[in-house]
Design a protein around this motif. Structure first.
Motif, PDB file in Angstrom:
ATOM      1  N   LEU A 184     -11.404   5.143   4.149  1.00 13.63           N
ATOM      2  CA  LEU A 184     -12.560   6.047   4.533  1.00 13.63           C
ATOM      3  C   LEU A 184     -12.348   7.383   4.760  1.00 13.63           C
ATOM      4  CD1 LEU A 184     -14.117   3.395   7.186  1.00 13.63           C
ATOM      5  CD2 LEU A 184     -14.859   3.751   4.813  1.00 13.63           C
ATOM      6  N   ARG A 185     -11.192   8.143   4.994  1.00 15.20           N
ATOM      7  CA  ARG A 185     -10.673   9.272   5.244  1.00 15.20           C
ATOM      8  C   ARG A 185     -11.203   9.807   3.961  1.00 15.20           C
ATOM      9  NH1 ARG A 185      -5.669   8.990   8.899  1.00 15.20           N
ATOM     10  NH2 ARG A 185      -6.664   8.825  10.950  1.00 15.20           N
ATOM     11  N   VAL A 186     -10.534   9.340   2.824  1.00 17.00           N
ATOM     12  CA  VAL A 186     -10.715   9.968   1.419  1.00 17.00           C
ATOM     13  C   VAL A 186     -12.185  10.019   0.784  1.00 17.00           C
ATOM     14  CG1 VAL A 186     -10.319   9.456  -1.127  1.00 17.00           C
ATOM     15  CG2 VAL A 186      -8.478   8.905   0.636  1.00 17.00           C
ATOM     16  N   LEU A 187     -12.861   9.250   1.314  1.00 22.10           N
ATOM     17  CA  LEU A 187     -14.364   9.071   0.992  1.00 22.10           C
ATOM     18  C   LEU A 187     -15.010  10.143   2.079  1.00 22.10           C
ATOM     19  CD1 LEU A 187     -14.810   5.177   0.802  1.00 22.10           C
ATOM     20  CD2 LEU A 187     -15.585   6.745  -0.974  1.00 22.10           C
ATOM     21  N   THR A 188     -14.790  10.389   3.187  1.00 22.21           N
ATOM     22  CA  THR A 188     -15.540  11.400   3.791  1.00 22.21           C
ATOM     23  C   THR A 188     -14.991  12.777   3.540  1.00 22.21           C
ATOM     24  OG1 THR A 188     -14.125  11.014   5.660  1.00 22.21           O
ATOM     25  CG2 THR A 188     -16.163   9.841   5.936  1.00 22.21           C
ATOM     26  N   ALA A 189     -13.613  12.824   3.268  1.00 24.63           N
ATOM     27  CA  ALA A 189     -13.231  14.234   2.810  1.00 24.63           C
ATOM     28  C   ALA A 189     -14.002  14.541   1.308  1.00 24.63           C
ATOM     29  CB  ALA A 189     -11.862  14.095   2.491  1.00 24.63           C
ATOM     30  N   GLU A 190     -14.533  13.711   0.621  1.00 23.23           N
ATOM     31  CA  GLU A 190     -15.238  14.280  -0.762  1.00 23.23           C
ATOM     32  C   GLU A 190     -16.818  14.093  -0.580  1.00 23.23           C
ATOM     33  OE1 GLU A 190     -13.412  14.377  -4.252  1.00 23.23           O
ATOM     34  OE2 GLU A 190     -12.267  12.510  -3.915  1.00 23.23           O
ATOM     35  N   GLY A 191     -17.149  14.348   0.735  1.00 25.28           N
ATOM     36  CA  GLY A 191     -18.814  14.268   0.765  1.00 25.28           C
ATOM     37  C   GLY A 191     -19.452  13.208   1.308  1.00 25.28           C
ATOM     38  N   PHE A 192     -19.122  12.145   1.371  1.00 21.20           N
ATOM     39  CA  PHE A 192     -19.709  10.996   2.022  1.00 21.20           C
ATOM     40  C   PHE A 192     -19.874  11.022   3.660  1.00 21.20           C
ATOM     41  CE2 PHE A 192     -18.024   9.197  -1.754  1.00 21.20           C
ATOM     42  CZ  PHE A 192     -18.826   8.206  -2.256  1.00 21.20           C
ATOM     43  N   THR A 193     -20.999  10.721   4.201  1.00 17.30           N
ATOM     44  CA  THR A 193     -21.006  10.507   5.430  1.00 17.30           C
ATOM     45  C   THR A 193     -20.297   9.383   6.052  1.00 17.30           C
ATOM     46  OG1 THR A 193     -22.708   9.205   5.360  1.00 17.30           O
ATOM     47  CG2 THR A 193     -23.360  11.575   5.498  1.00 17.30           C
ATOM     48  N   LEU A 235       0.837  -1.118  -0.003  1.00 18.91           N
ATOM     49  CA  LEU A 235       0.060  -0.082  -0.126  1.00 18.91           C
ATOM     50  C   LEU A 235       1.041   1.137   0.000  1.00 18.91           C
ATOM     51  CD1 LEU A 235      -2.894   1.033   0.231  1.00 18.91           C
ATOM     52  CD2 LEU A 235      -2.453   1.013   2.435  1.00 18.91           C
ATOM     53  N   GLY A 236       0.543   1.973  -0.700  1.00 20.20           N
ATOM     54  CA  GLY A 236       1.363   3.223  -0.782  1.00 20.20           C
ATOM     55  C   GLY A 236       0.631   4.527  -1.004  1.00 20.20           C
ATOM     56  N   GLU A 237       0.984   5.717  -1.393  1.00 18.56           N
ATOM     57  CA  GLU A 237       0.018   6.838  -1.232  1.00 18.56           C
ATOM     58  C   GLU A 237      -1.223   6.712  -1.756  1.00 18.56           C
ATOM     59  OE1 GLU A 237      -0.081  10.920   0.144  1.00 18.56           O
ATOM     60  OE2 GLU A 237       1.558   9.489   0.474  1.00 18.56           O
ATOM     61  N   LEU A 238      -2.289   7.248  -1.259  1.00 16.74           N
ATOM     62  CA  LEU A 238      -3.556   7.137  -1.863  1.00 16.74           C
ATOM     63  C   LEU A 238      -3.743   8.178  -2.452  1.00 16.74           C
ATOM     64  CD1 LEU A 238      -5.862   5.873   1.242  1.00 16.74           C
ATOM     65  CD2 LEU A 238      -4.222   4.583  -0.452  1.00 16.74           C
ATOM     66  N   PRO A 239      -4.732   7.946  -3.894  1.00 17.52           N
ATOM     67  CA  PRO A 239      -5.131   8.994  -4.735  1.00 17.52           C
ATOM     68  C   PRO A 239      -6.034  10.038  -4.012  1.00 17.52           C
ATOM     69  CG  PRO A 239      -5.193   7.015  -5.722  1.00 17.52           C
ATOM     70  CD  PRO A 239      -4.841   6.429  -4.384  1.00 17.52           C
ATOM     71  N   ALA A 240      -5.968  11.245  -4.261  1.00 16.13           N
ATOM     72  CA  ALA A 240      -6.877  12.086  -3.506  1.00 16.13           C
ATOM     73  C   ALA A 240      -8.395  11.994  -4.073  1.00 16.13           C
ATOM     74  CB  ALA A 240      -6.545  13.541  -3.667  1.00 16.13           C
ATOM     75  N   ARG A 241      -8.819  11.610  -5.125  1.00 15.77           N
ATOM     76  CA  ARG A 241      -9.943  11.459  -5.598  1.00 15.77           C
ATOM     77  C   ARG A 241     -10.530   9.894  -5.316  1.00 15.77           C
ATOM     78  NH1 ARG A 241     -11.186  10.504 -10.576  1.00 15.77           N
ATOM     79  NH2 ARG A 241     -13.149  11.441 -10.770  1.00 15.77           N
ATOM     80  N   TRP A 242     -11.767  10.127  -4.439  1.00 15.90           N
ATOM     81  CA  TRP A 242     -12.110   8.804  -3.963  1.00 15.90           C
ATOM     82  C   TRP A 242     -12.375   7.848  -4.969  1.00 15.90           C
ATOM     83  CZ3 TRP A 242     -16.801   6.200  -5.213  1.00 15.90           C
ATOM     84  CH2 TRP A 242     -17.627   6.953  -6.204  1.00 15.90           C
ATOM     85  N   GLN A 243     -12.862   8.252  -6.508  1.00 10.83           N
ATOM     86  CA  GLN A 243     -13.061   7.142  -7.378  1.00 10.83           C
ATOM     87  C   GLN A 243     -11.728   6.575  -7.680  1.00 10.83           C
ATOM     88  OE1 GLN A 243     -14.126  10.517  -7.567  1.00 10.83           O
ATOM     89  NE2 GLN A 243     -15.938  10.820  -8.566  1.00 10.83           N
TER      90      GLN A 243
END
Length: 213
Positions: free
Chosen positions: A120-129, A70-78
């Motif tokens: 989950l942080r990536v997802l919540t940062a982009e509008g997901f509850t 596991l490396g650096e995660l992309p910023a866009r949730w998709q």
């Protein structure tokens, strides 16, 4: 006097994963693993009460190996979810019946927590509850595991010399059903393309039904 060979859970799980590629899930027994390790079968019961307990440890070891990549995660949730699911599929395919081993098991430690938290942080940062982020993650993971279970069941399986699903024989059986015959090519060939198209549909569906609505 012979000295008893020392084994631990990690050694047993590693041997089991190696043996899995040779014999598959059905052929994987504690007795076979004991033979692989050159110990008596009862020695394994000090570490695992039954085969399910062993499968739980094997799945956890598979996850640890995934986490090591596991490396650096992309910023866009998709992109983050797509990358994660591609990685999950790739790791499951490293083992014969890998998806069956991984599915429905209980992890034996908290190895899953850190990568899950990061995604989950990536997802919540982009509008997901938080709840919808969890649902999105679980949905994509379930799709991936299920896809690989079917992919590995259909072959090809070099370990057993099998070429995969016989589409010609299938077409003969379904001669009266031309659309079902044509579907065989999409369902049972070019698994890479099939996975990518299905994952794209999952991502699009998540965007419509779970994100920010």
């Amino acid at each position: 006097m012979a000295v008893a060979k020392k084994i631990d859970r990690a050694l047993v799980a590693d041997a089991a994963l190696r043996l899995l590629n040779e014999v598959g899930l059905e052929g994987l027994t504690l007795r076979a693993i004991a033979k692989e390790l050159d110990v008596k079968a009862p020695a394994l019961y000090w570490h695992f009460k039954d085969k399910q307990a062993l499968l739980d440890e094997m799945a956890t070891e598979m996850l640890r190996r995934m986490n090591a990549d596991l490396g650096e995660l992309p910023a866009r949730w998709q992109d983050a979810v797509t990358t994660a699911m591609r990685g999950l599929r790739a790791h499951l395919l490293r083992y014969r019946d890998g998806a069956k081993v991984y599915s429905g098991t209980h992890f034996t430690d908290t190895s899953y927590a850190d990568p899950m938290e990061r995604y989950l942080r990536v997802l919540t940062a982009e509008g997901f509850t938080p709840a919808r982020a969890a649902r999105a993650w679980f949905t994509a993971t379930s799709y991936t595991i299920g896809y690989v279970i079917e992919e590995q069941a259909m072959g090809p399986d070099p370990a057993r010399g099998e070429e995969g699903y016989d589409l010609a024989a299938r077409a003969e059986r379904l001669a009266a059903y031309p659309l079902a015959v044509a579907a065989g090519e999409a369902m049972f060939r070019d698994h890479d393309r099939g996975f990518e198209e299905g994952l794209a549909a999952i991502i699009a569906g998540i965007d419509v039904t779970l994100r920010g609505s």
